[in-house]
Design a protein around this motif. Structure first.
Motif, PDB file in Angstrom:
ATOM      1  N   UNK A  46       0.823  -1.118  -0.044  1.00 26.46           N
ATOM      2  CA  UNK A  46      -0.084   0.002   0.024  1.00 26.46           C
ATOM      3  C   UNK A  46       0.871   1.287   0.019  1.00 26.46           C
ATOM      4  N   UNK A  47       1.569   1.486  -1.068  1.00 25.55           N
ATOM      5  CA  UNK A  47       2.542   2.595  -1.242  1.00 25.55           C
ATOM      6  C   UNK A  47       1.687   3.949  -1.173  1.00 25.55           C
ATOM      7  N   UNK A  48       2.366   5.049  -0.522  1.00 24.10           N
ATOM      8  CA  UNK A  48       1.829   6.474  -0.554  1.00 24.10           C
ATOM      9  C   UNK A  48       1.754   6.906  -1.818  1.00 24.10           C
ATOM     10  N   UNK A  49       0.632   7.787  -1.914  1.00 19.28           N
ATOM     11  CA  UNK A  49       0.504   8.585  -3.158  1.00 19.28           C
ATOM     12  C   UNK A  49       0.554  10.083  -2.625  1.00 19.28           C
ATOM     13  N   UNK A  50       1.349  10.634  -3.841  1.00 22.55           N
ATOM     14  CA  UNK A  50       1.809  11.994  -3.466  1.00 22.55           C
ATOM     15  C   UNK A  50       1.077  12.686  -4.467  1.00 22.55           C
ATOM     16  N   UNK A  51       0.093  13.704  -4.133  1.00 26.49           N
ATOM     17  CA  UNK A  51      -0.653  14.802  -4.822  1.00 26.49           C
ATOM     18  C   UNK A  51      -0.041  15.963  -4.524  1.00 26.49           C
ATOM     19  N   UNK A  52      -0.538  16.967  -5.560  1.00 32.86           N
ATOM     20  CA  UNK A  52      -0.162  18.380  -5.363  1.00 32.86           C
ATOM     21  C   UNK A  52      -0.546  19.130  -3.857  1.00 32.86           C
ATOM     22  N   UNK A  53       0.568  19.218  -3.191  1.00 34.81           N
ATOM     23  CA  UNK A  53       0.212  19.652  -1.724  1.00 34.81           C
ATOM     24  C   UNK A  53      -0.683  21.084  -1.513  1.00 34.81           C
ATOM     25  N   UNK A  54      -0.360  21.890  -2.654  1.00 26.88           N
ATOM     26  CA  UNK A  54      -1.087  23.211  -2.279  1.00 26.88           C
ATOM     27  C   UNK A  54      -2.666  23.120  -2.496  1.00 26.88           C
ATOM     28  N   UNK A  55      -2.886  22.032  -3.193  1.00 21.06           N
ATOM     29  CA  UNK A  55      -4.451  21.901  -3.153  1.00 21.06           C
ATOM     30  C   UNK A  55      -4.991  20.948  -2.385  1.00 21.06           C
ATOM     31  N   UNK A  56      -4.335  20.068  -1.603  1.00 17.91           N
ATOM     32  CA  UNK A  56      -4.833  19.015  -0.822  1.00 17.91           C
ATOM     33  C   UNK A  56      -5.602  19.726   0.408  1.00 17.91           C
ATOM     34  N   UNK A  57      -6.805  18.983   0.635  1.00 12.83           N
ATOM     35  CA  UNK A  57      -7.668  19.126   1.676  1.00 12.83           C
ATOM     36  C   UNK A  57      -7.280  18.778   2.862  1.00 12.83           C
ATOM     37  N   UNK A  58      -6.399  17.898   2.907  1.00 14.79           N
ATOM     38  CA  UNK A  58      -5.943  17.306   4.299  1.00 14.79           C
ATOM     39  C   UNK A  58      -5.103  18.441   5.025  1.00 14.79           C
ATOM     40  N   UNK A  59      -5.503  18.250   6.336  1.00 21.33           N
ATOM     41  CA  UNK A  59      -4.601  19.239   7.254  1.00 21.33           C
ATOM     42  C   UNK A  59      -3.492  18.776   8.130  1.00 21.33           C
ATOM     43  N   UNK A  60      -2.833  19.449   8.410  1.00 22.42           N
ATOM     44  CA  UNK A  60      -1.594  19.006   9.481  1.00 22.42           C
ATOM     45  C   UNK A  60      -1.729  19.964  10.482  1.00 22.42           C
ATOM     46  N   UNK A  61      -1.528  19.677  11.875  1.00 21.72           N
ATOM     47  CA  UNK A  61      -1.462  18.418  12.152  1.00 21.72           C
ATOM     48  C   UNK A  61      -2.734  17.480  12.134  1.00 21.72           C
ATOM     49  N   UNK A  62      -3.032  16.226  12.148  1.00 23.54           N
ATOM     50  CA  UNK A  62      -4.018  15.507  12.067  1.00 23.54           C
ATOM     51  C   UNK A  62      -4.481  15.274  13.477  1.00 23.54           C
ATOM     52  N   UNK A  63      -5.851  14.741  13.726  1.00 19.26           N
ATOM     53  CA  UNK A  63      -6.199  14.500  15.024  1.00 19.26           C
ATOM     54  C   UNK A  63      -5.520  13.448  15.638  1.00 19.26           C
ATOM     55  N   UNK A  64      -4.916  12.512  15.037  1.00 23.02           N
ATOM     56  CA  UNK A  64      -4.035  11.344  15.448  1.00 23.02           C
ATOM     57  C   UNK A  64      -2.694  11.933  15.883  1.00 23.02           C
ATOM     58  N   UNK A  65      -2.234  12.977  15.254  1.00 28.37           N
ATOM     59  CA  UNK A  65      -0.970  13.497  15.397  1.00 28.37           C
ATOM     60  C   UNK A  65      -1.138  14.360  17.006  1.00 28.37           C
ATOM     61  N   UNK A  66      -2.147  14.996  17.104  1.00 28.15           N
ATOM     62  CA  UNK A  66      -2.423  15.626  18.337  1.00 28.15           C
ATOM     63  C   UNK A  66      -2.302  14.738  19.748  1.00 28.15           C
ATOM     64  N   UNK A  67      -3.194  13.665  19.427  1.00 24.89           N
ATOM     65  CA  UNK A  67      -3.133  12.680  20.306  1.00 24.89           C
ATOM     66  C   UNK A  67      -1.810  11.998  20.790  1.00 24.89           C
ATOM     67  N   UNK A  68      -0.955  11.594  19.577  1.00 25.68           N
ATOM     68  CA  UNK A  68       0.307  10.990  19.826  1.00 25.68           C
ATOM     69  C   UNK A  68       1.274  12.206  20.430  1.00 25.68           C
ATOM     70  N   UNK A  69       1.088  13.546  19.997  1.00 30.37           N
ATOM     71  CA  UNK A  69       1.928  14.456  20.551  1.00 30.37           C
ATOM     72  C   UNK A  69       1.693  14.655  22.259  1.00 30.37           C
ATOM     73  N   UNK A  70       0.258  14.738  22.429  1.00 27.88           N
ATOM     74  CA  UNK A  70       0.166  14.506  24.093  1.00 27.88           C
ATOM     75  C   UNK A  70       0.727  13.511  24.804  1.00 27.88           C
TER      76      UNK A  70
END
Length: 475
Positions: free
Chosen positions: A154-178
């Motif tokens: 299941x390789x990563x798929x790289x799409x043009x970053x400037x138009x991605x609707x995904x946001x950083x950090x993700x909800x999972x990121x914030x849980x892991x960060x804490x």
């Protein structure tokens, strides 16, 4: 210390045991990286405990960096054994979950068709497979494969970053960060940063008790680097995804520009990705890798990072030793005195706040005074580490020593160029004498040597930092 450039080593199956960790640290690793994209958070917390135990036994300051996964777009599962994607053929890109093959690639990203357009490049895995969108329909995007290759899993798929609707950090990121901050890491790396707000969102959750490392791996991050620098404690030049999101031929120039700006700001910078990739399996590096490391040192990087080389490589300790030797040899050729003179001019133009001007003035004066008096060492007494980091940007030729009563500060300075950090008892009213005695105890100065002692006061939000300098002849 002899080598001034720091080494960040990622731990994984090849370095997870206490014995392997000890060999890696003794070989020269200064910072250990936990890649949270793999494994469960509890496994990383256990790994952190092993690092702490080994560092305590060796009595060495080791920083720990937890690297947050960030948003990751993956394809649907390819068949066992993989498939060949042939250049010149067409493939359909469909949003959703499904089994991928050489005719249809499912992309687990529901707004795929809203976020790409005709002419966009889409890359698979590490970017070796490249396709370009030729046609859009209501259910799929048709793309022609420009550069083919074999892919599986299941390789990563790289799409043009400037138009991605995904946001950083993700909800999972914030849980892991804490969780990782509660466990006691010194640094959190924020993946796929595009704007300063991405870093600020993590800061709102974890506060100021941990350093935030912004990973520069998108074209948007390059465009917004000035703002990102203002809110980050360190920067990572993540050349893997940066070389996918930007033209590959731009990467060396972007690396130099990012490092230069980081040094000017006094912000530690890590150069990462494929630094000694061949040593995952080979006992020696390629000549190109050796040159790459040397050039990163000449650029002024604070640290070099190893990923798979130490996580799954056949001899992590040898890889770390090899990197250390190459970096040390390059440092012998670097013109740091001209560097310091150039920084002195830049800071008068760019540092605006009173807080910055005080820090800039005292550390600039110290860099020149140390040369004028033939100082053996510059000793920075610091609570937060800011004094030592500000001094490090001048790349002094003499020993640069940081002394702090706080273990977290000591560990965090393991990332900064040239800084030898030591834990001391509370300074009390004897800050200068404690600093000199500690340097003498560790053989960093000898009786008769001249040393500069810098004192930093206040915390991260204070209006003062390095605001006192004293010249001392060691007795």
């Amino acid at each position: 210390m002899t080598r001034r450039t720091k080494i960040v080593a990622t731990i994984g199956p090849a370095t997870e045991s206490p014995e392997a960790l000890e060999r890696a640290i003794l070989a020269g690793a200064n910072v250990v990286r936990l890649n949270l994209s793999h494994g469960h958070v509890d496994e990383h917390i256990e790994a952190l405990a092993r690092v702490r135990a080994v560092a305590e036994r060796l009595d060495l300051p080791i920083g720990v960096l937890a690297d947050l996964p960030g948003p990751k777009v993956r394809s649907g599962q390819f068949p066992d054994g993989g498939v060949e994607l042939t250049a010149g053929t067409f493939v359909h890109l469909r949003p959703g979950e499904g089994a991928s093959d050489n005719g249809t690639i499912w992309v687990e990203y529901e707004t795929l068709l809203d976020d790409i357009d005709i002419g966009d490049r889409v890359l698979i895995g590490d970017g070796s497979i490249c396709m370009r969108v030729e046609n859009m329909t209501s259910t799929y995007a048709e793309a022609i494969i420009e550069t083919g290759g074999r892919t599986q899993g299941r390789p990563g798929v790289h799409l043009p970053s400037e138009r991605l609707s995904l946001t950083t950090p993700t909800a999972e990121d914030l849980v892991l960060a804490e969780k990782m901050v509660a466990a006691g890491v010194e640094f959190l790396a924020v993946s796929f940063v595009r704007h300063a707000d991405d870093v600020a969102k993590v800061r709102q959750v974890v506060g100021t008790q941990v350093g935030l490392v912004a990973k520069i791996e998108t074209a948007s991050a390059i465009a917004n680097l000035g703002g990102i620098l203002q809110v980050s404690d360190a920067i990572m030049v993540a050349r893997g995804d940066l070389g996918i999101d930007c033209p590959l031929e731009d990467v060396p120039h972007l690396q130099k520009s990012i490092i230069r700006q980081c040094v000017e700001y006094g912000t530690p910078v890590i150069t990462a990705t494929q630094v000694l990739e061949s040593m995952i399996t080979a006992p020696s590096p390629t000549r190109a890798e050796v040159t790459d490391i040397a050039n990163a040192v000449f650029d002024g990087t604070d640290a070099l990072m190893l990923s798979g080389e130490t996580a799954v490589g056949h001899d992590p300790a040898l890889t770390i030793e090899t990197m250390g030797k190459i970096a040390e040899r390059a440092e012998a050729e670097a013109s740091y005195r001209q560097w310091a003179a150039r920084l002195g001019r830049i800071q008068r133009q760019r540092w605006d706040s009173l807080h910055d001007r005080i820090t800039a003035a005292v550390t600039h004066a110290a860099s020149e005074a140390a040369v004028d008096i033939g100082a053996t060492a510059i000793l920075c007494c610091t609570n937060t580490g800011r004094t030592a980091r500000a001094m490090a940007r001048f790349r002094p030729e003499m020993e640069l020593v940081a002394l702090s009563p706080h273990q977290r500060t000591v560990n965090s300075l393991s990332l900064s160029w040239g800084v030898g950090p030591f834990k001391v008892d509370d300074f009390g009213s004897e800050m200068v004498s404690v600093a000199v005695a500690t340097a003498l105890e560790h053989g960093l100065v000898q009786p008769g040597d001249n040393a500069l002692v810098l004192a930093g006061t206040g915390d991260r939000d204070s209006t003062t930092s390095a605001n006192a300098m004293r010249v001392v002849t060691v007795r």
